[in-house]
Design a protein around this motif. Structure first.
Motif, short mmCIF file in Angstrom:
data_model
loop_
_atom_site.label_atom_id
_atom_site.label_comp_id
_atom_site.label_asym_id
_atom_site.label_seq_id
_atom_site.Cartn_x
_atom_site.Cartn_y
_atom_site.Cartn_z
N PRO A 246 45.94 20.64 25.54
CA PRO A 246 46.63 20.64 26.83
C PRO A 246 46.98 19.23 27.28
O PRO A 246 46.19 18.30 27.11
N ARG A 247 48.14 19.08 27.87
CA ARG A 247 48.61 17.79 28.36
C ARG A 247 48.35 17.73 29.86
O ARG A 247 48.81 18.59 30.61
N ILE A 248 47.60 16.73 30.28
CA ILE A 248 47.17 16.62 31.68
C ILE A 248 47.83 15.39 32.29
O ILE A 248 47.62 14.27 31.82
N ALA A 249 48.63 15.60 33.33
CA ALA A 249 49.31 14.48 33.99
C ALA A 249 48.37 13.83 34.99
O ALA A 249 47.75 14.51 35.81
N VAL A 250 48.23 12.52 34.90
CA VAL A 250 47.35 11.75 35.79
C VAL A 250 48.20 10.69 36.49
O VAL A 250 48.80 9.83 35.82
N ALA A 251 48.27 10.76 37.81
CA ALA A 251 49.06 9.77 38.56
C ALA A 251 48.38 8.41 38.47
O ALA A 251 47.20 8.27 38.78
N MET A 274 45.76 12.85 28.03
CA MET A 274 46.04 12.24 29.32
C MET A 274 47.45 11.63 29.31
O MET A 274 47.77 10.78 28.47
N ALA A 275 48.29 12.08 30.21
CA ALA A 275 49.65 11.54 30.33
C ALA A 275 49.78 10.86 31.68
O ALA A 275 49.45 11.45 32.72
N SER A 276 50.21 9.61 31.69
CA SER A 276 50.33 8.87 32.94
C SER A 276 51.54 9.38 33.72
O SER A 276 52.59 9.67 33.17
N LEU A 277 51.35 9.47 35.02
CA LEU A 277 52.41 9.90 35.93
C LEU A 277 52.45 8.90 37.06
O LEU A 277 51.43 8.62 37.69
N ARG A 278 53.63 8.33 37.31
CA ARG A 278 53.76 7.34 38.37
C ARG A 278 54.36 7.99 39.60
O ARG A 278 55.44 8.57 39.54
N ALA A 279 53.63 7.92 40.71
CA ALA A 279 54.10 8.56 41.94
C ALA A 279 54.64 7.55 42.95
O ALA A 279 55.06 7.94 44.03
N GLU A 280 54.61 6.29 42.61
CA GLU A 280 55.10 5.26 43.53
C GLU A 280 56.60 5.08 43.36
O GLU A 280 57.07 4.75 42.26
N PRO A 281 57.39 5.30 44.39
CA PRO A 281 58.84 5.16 44.24
C PRO A 281 59.23 3.72 43.95
O PRO A 281 58.55 2.78 44.37
N PRO A 282 60.35 3.52 43.24
CA PRO A 282 60.86 2.17 43.07
C PRO A 282 61.27 1.57 44.42
O PRO A 282 61.45 2.30 45.39
N LYS A 283 61.38 0.27 44.47
CA LYS A 283 61.76 -0.38 45.71
C LYS A 283 63.19 -0.02 46.12
O LYS A 283 63.51 0.04 47.29
N GLU A 284 64.08 0.17 45.12
CA GLU A 284 65.48 0.41 45.41
C GLU A 284 65.72 1.90 45.65
O GLU A 284 66.30 2.59 44.82
#
Length: 371
Positions: A246-251, A274-284
């Motif tokens: 199973p693939r688990i997304a981790v922010a 473990m799959a990295s997930l980025r929840a921080e929006p870009p600045k633009e």
């Protein structure tokens, strides 16, 4: 044979535990001792500083969540092959759940039979420093306090303070750190700023390590650490591995950065990916063009508008953004003035076909957001 270990504690927060921990870790790394670092309880900022120094994950030892046997097991498991396990306490030494000592740094030192070294802020004290040490040592018959390191003490005052503390309490003083404003680790309400936010962190750590080599008896502290007995435990086994992978997304980003490393390791041992997930929006972010919401350095950006896929109310004009480790991003934003949302997929690839393939791969997931 368990690794040598020490726990650094203090009468209260703000006394210099993190400063001394970082100083000792960096000095030991410079010596080639290969230390490992731990933090008592559910703290995530201090371990970031530890990890910055040792180049590996700092671990949490949380008696409340883990229990005694698992805590001892994880301390042993993560210390194996190291030259020293250095545990940073939390708050005041006896401060636990509520007004009890349960799950406190004292409870952790007692449970793991780890020698405790009291970090005592010496500013504005003379003989009272000895009274504080005696009170901390005698508050519980099994306090485990085996030494003291003074913080923010002048080189001229230190010899007299050391003599008074050792004479009045019988506790050995292993050295001191003078006041070093140039090495201060900034703090904010409820704790330190994160390691990534501290300017010139490497230079500060290097200066702290040099100071510790000069004014703290590191060899004597290592000898004290080697006096810790072997750890004994009966750890509960992990559940059996699940079928498949199973693939688990981790922010993982500046906002989502607090995880118990051992928890993630446990999922991987059970065959999770473990799959990295980025929840921080870009600045633009902003403007009417969706493409303006992500400025990729290279590759082709392709956008598929899936239309209105749900009726979840959105407050204001907030945008929900999260990005997977393959560079594919999802953007959820309000749809006009109605309480509806639109979902966009942004994909990065070497060709338009590659981007379209990624978008197709995640389209069903995006459409499921309204369920």
């Amino acid at each position: 044979m368990s690794a040598p270990r020490l726990l650094l504690c203090a009468p209260a927060s703000g006394g210099g535990k993190t400063t001394l921990t970082c100083a000792l870790l960096q000095a030991l790394v410079n010596r080639g001792v290969n230390p490992v670092a731990f933090k008592c309880g559910p703290d995530y900022i201090d371990p970031m500083f530890h990890s910055e120094i040792i180049g590996a994950k700092s671990r949490n030892l949380d008696l409340f969540f883990l229990g005694a046997d698992t805590t001892r097991y994880l301390l042993e498991e993560n210390s194996r092959g190291s030259g020293l396990a250095l545990i940073e306490g939390v708050m005041g030494y006896y401060d636990g759940i509520g007004l009890s000592a349960e799950a406190s740094a004292w409870d952790l030192a007692r449970t793991t039979r780890t020698p405790a070294v009291l970090v005592l802020d010496g500013r504005g004290r003379a003989l009272t420093a000895a009274a504080v040490v005696r009170g901390m040592k005698d508050f519980r018959p099994d306090s485990g306090i085996a030494g003291v390191v003074l913080n923010r003490v002048s080189p001229m005052l230190y010899p007299r303070l050391r003599e008074a503390i050792e004479r009045e309490t019988g506790v050995k003083v292993y050295g001191f750190l003078p006041n070093r404003p140039d090495c201060a680790l900034e703090s904010r309400h409820l704790g330190l700023v994160t390691a990534a936010e501290v300017a010139n962190l490497k230079e500060k750590l290097s200066a702290l390590a040099a100071q510790a080599e000069e004014t703290v008896d590191l060899d004597a502290l290592l000898a004290l650490a080697r006096s810790a007995p072997a750890l004994e435990f009966e750890a509960e086994p992990l559940p059996p591995p699940v079928p498949g992978r199973p693939r688990i997304a981790v922010a993982r980003d500046r906002a989502f950065c607090f995880y118990y490393a051992d928890g993630l390791d446990g999922l991987e041992k059970m065959r999770g990916i473990m799959a990295s997930l980025r929840a921080e929006p870009p600045k633009e972010i902003g403007g009417s063009a969706v493409l303006g919401m992500r400025d990729y350095q290279s590759g082709t950006v392709s956008v598929a508008e899936l239309g209105v896929v749900g009726k979840t109310p959105i407050v204001g004009s907030n945008v929900l953004y999260f990005e997977l480790d393959d560079g594919t991003a999802f953007i959820v934003r309000p749809s006009g003035t109605e309480p509806k949302i639109k979902v966009y997929i942004l994909a990065q690839g070497e060709s338009r076909a590659d981007c379209d393939e990624r978008i197709a791969r995640y389209k069903s997931f995006a459409e499921s957001l309204n369920k």
